[in-house]
Design an enzyme around this catalytic site. Structure first.
Site, short mmCIF file in Angstrom:
data_model
loop_
_atom_site.label_atom_id
_atom_site.label_comp_id
_atom_site.label_asym_id
_atom_site.label_seq_id
_atom_site.Cartn_x
_atom_site.Cartn_y
_atom_site.Cartn_z
N PRO A 285 49.22 -102.72 24.95
CA PRO A 285 48.38 -102.24 26.28
C PRO A 285 47.19 -102.94 25.74
O PRO A 285 46.68 -102.65 24.27
CB PRO A 285 48.43 -100.88 26.15
CG PRO A 285 49.82 -100.35 25.85
CD PRO A 285 50.23 -101.34 24.48
N GLY B 247 43.47 -98.81 23.86
CA GLY B 247 44.13 -97.73 23.01
C GLY B 247 43.05 -96.55 22.98
O GLY B 247 41.89 -96.61 23.18
N GLY C 84 41.46 -94.23 20.22
CA GLY C 84 41.37 -93.96 18.96
C GLY C 84 41.50 -92.50 18.42
O GLY C 84 40.99 -91.77 19.15
N ASP D 287 45.96 -95.21 18.62
CA ASP D 287 45.83 -95.80 17.16
C ASP D 287 45.30 -94.73 16.31
O ASP D 287 44.61 -93.78 16.32
CB ASP D 287 44.51 -96.69 17.23
CG ASP D 287 44.13 -97.20 15.95
OD1 ASP D 287 44.80 -98.26 15.58
OD2 ASP D 287 43.28 -96.61 15.39
N TYR E 154 43.36 -90.35 8.49
CA TYR E 154 42.66 -89.46 9.59
C TYR E 154 43.03 -87.90 9.56
O TYR E 154 42.48 -87.30 10.03
CB TYR E 154 42.84 -89.96 10.97
CG TYR E 154 42.41 -91.55 11.32
CD1 TYR E 154 41.68 -92.04 10.37
CD2 TYR E 154 43.02 -92.11 12.47
CE1 TYR E 154 41.09 -93.45 10.65
CE2 TYR E 154 42.59 -93.25 12.57
CZ TYR E 154 41.75 -94.02 11.70
OH TYR E 154 41.44 -95.31 12.08
N LYS F 154 48.45 -96.86 9.79
CA LYS F 154 48.14 -97.69 8.86
C LYS F 154 48.21 -97.24 7.41
O LYS F 154 48.34 -96.01 7.34
CB LYS F 154 46.52 -98.02 8.87
CG LYS F 154 45.99 -98.23 10.47
CD LYS F 154 44.56 -98.25 10.46
CE LYS F 154 44.26 -98.32 11.90
NZ LYS F 154 44.11 -96.91 12.48
N HIS G 64 45.24 -100.94 6.14
CA HIS G 64 43.88 -100.33 6.61
C HIS G 64 42.71 -100.99 6.00
O HIS G 64 41.75 -101.26 6.86
CB HIS G 64 43.54 -98.70 6.18
CG HIS G 64 42.95 -97.97 6.95
ND1 HIS G 64 43.39 -96.65 7.16
CD2 HIS G 64 41.97 -98.33 7.70
CE1 HIS G 64 42.37 -96.14 8.21
NE2 HIS G 64 41.64 -97.21 8.29
#
Length: 312
Positions: free
Chosen positions: A16, A19, A21, A46, A51, A80, A113
């Protein structure tokens, strides 16, 4: 619900063109944000181990899949490998940890990353006794070989890179058996790094634009930093199209051929960020926004200054 167009990657699969985040999407909010995004039409998410919210994202995806709202093949899930796991033997086990957190059997895309390796550790930012970040001597070229292996094993449907500068992309491309499908880099109207975009285009690598709206919630932002969404040029264009400045900015990036991944936990803004396919910017408007480039990079990752593979 908005139907999002797809872009074809160099390995034949589609992704797509926008996205959601999830950086700085806090626990307690990201579950609802992901569910709201799915309801609005987002299918591209994503994520990253760094995170710290992949467990909650995984629960949100699991619950939506269980409801029958969507099918797994409708989703495009990205994660990542962080810098402390760039050593080749750590790439696969790290990916498997992410799969467990996300409650998935495979990813649609897995990225390195950064091109930099940190000392292998349970800490994302391993510090020495002197308080300085400890670097690893791992080479991103060697890390990429491990990325190719997880792709061959079917743990991910595509592999890519993030924050690799033009020289690093060129060096990597001389060694690969499997090309990266994307390079995820910071791009917004104040940072349009044409040399970075050009090298990716040369190698048929799609550019995914992170912080496409200027990342106003970054912890190190100051009141004096210029704000993309308050730029007079973008505001005037938004008024003309009866759109928000965020919508104009995202539309600009999509028309450049990039894939923006705006982050939001606000249901209204999540919905608005998808409503960019019912208008088009003129060539003059595109030129006006292009002219806003100031080479302002909001994400410099200064903690890693001095690393031999530091990309900036």
């Amino acid at each position: 619900m908005v139907q999002v167009p797809l872009i074809q990657l160099n390995n034949g699969i589609t992704m797509p063109v926008i996205g959601l985040g999830t950086w700085r999407a806090p626990p307690g909010e990201v579950y609802k944000a992901v569910q709201d995004a799915i309801d609005s039409g987002f299918r591209h998410f994503d994520c990253a181990m760094l995170y710290g919210n992949e467990d909650e994202i995984g629960q949100a995806l699991h619950d939506k899949l269980k409801q029958g709202t969507i099918k797994r093949e409708d989703l495009f899930i990205v994660s990542k490998v962080w810098c402390n796991s760039m050593r080749p033997d750590l790439v696969e086990p790290t990916l498997k940890k992410t799969l467990k957190s996300l409650r998935l059997d495979y990813l649609d895309q897995y990225l390195t990353h950064w091109p930099m390796g940190f000392q292998e550790s349970d800490s994302f930012y391993p510090l020495g006794e002197d308080g300085k970040l400890q670097h690893s001597d791992v080479d991103y070229v060697d890390s990429w070989k491990a990325m190719e292996e997880v792709y061959r094993k079917g743990l991910t449907r595509s592999i890519g890179i993030s924050n690799y500068n033009p020289a690093q992309v060129q060096r990597l491309m001389k060694t690969v058996s499997i090309k990266p499908v994307v390079n995820q880099i910071e791009v917004h109207p104040y940072l349009i790094p044409q040399d970075w975009l050009d090298v990716c285009k040369t190698h048929d690598i799609v550019v995914v634009a992170y912080s496409p709206l200027g990342s106003n919630d970054r912890p190190w932002a100051t009141k004096d930093d210029p704000r993309v969404l308050e730029d007079p040029v973008i505001m005037a264009i938004a008024k003309k199209h009866k759109k928000t400045t965020a919508q104009v900015t995202l539309r600009f990036l999509v028309q450049l051929g990039l894939v923006p991944i705006p982050k939001s936990s606000n249901p209204k803004r999540i919905k608005e960020n998808l409503e960019i396919f019912d208008f088009e910017l003129t060539s003059e408007e595109m030129s006006e926004i292009r002219a806003l480039h100031r080479n302002i990079r909001y994400h410099k990752h200064v903690e890693a200054l001095g690393h031999r593979h530091y990309p900036f």
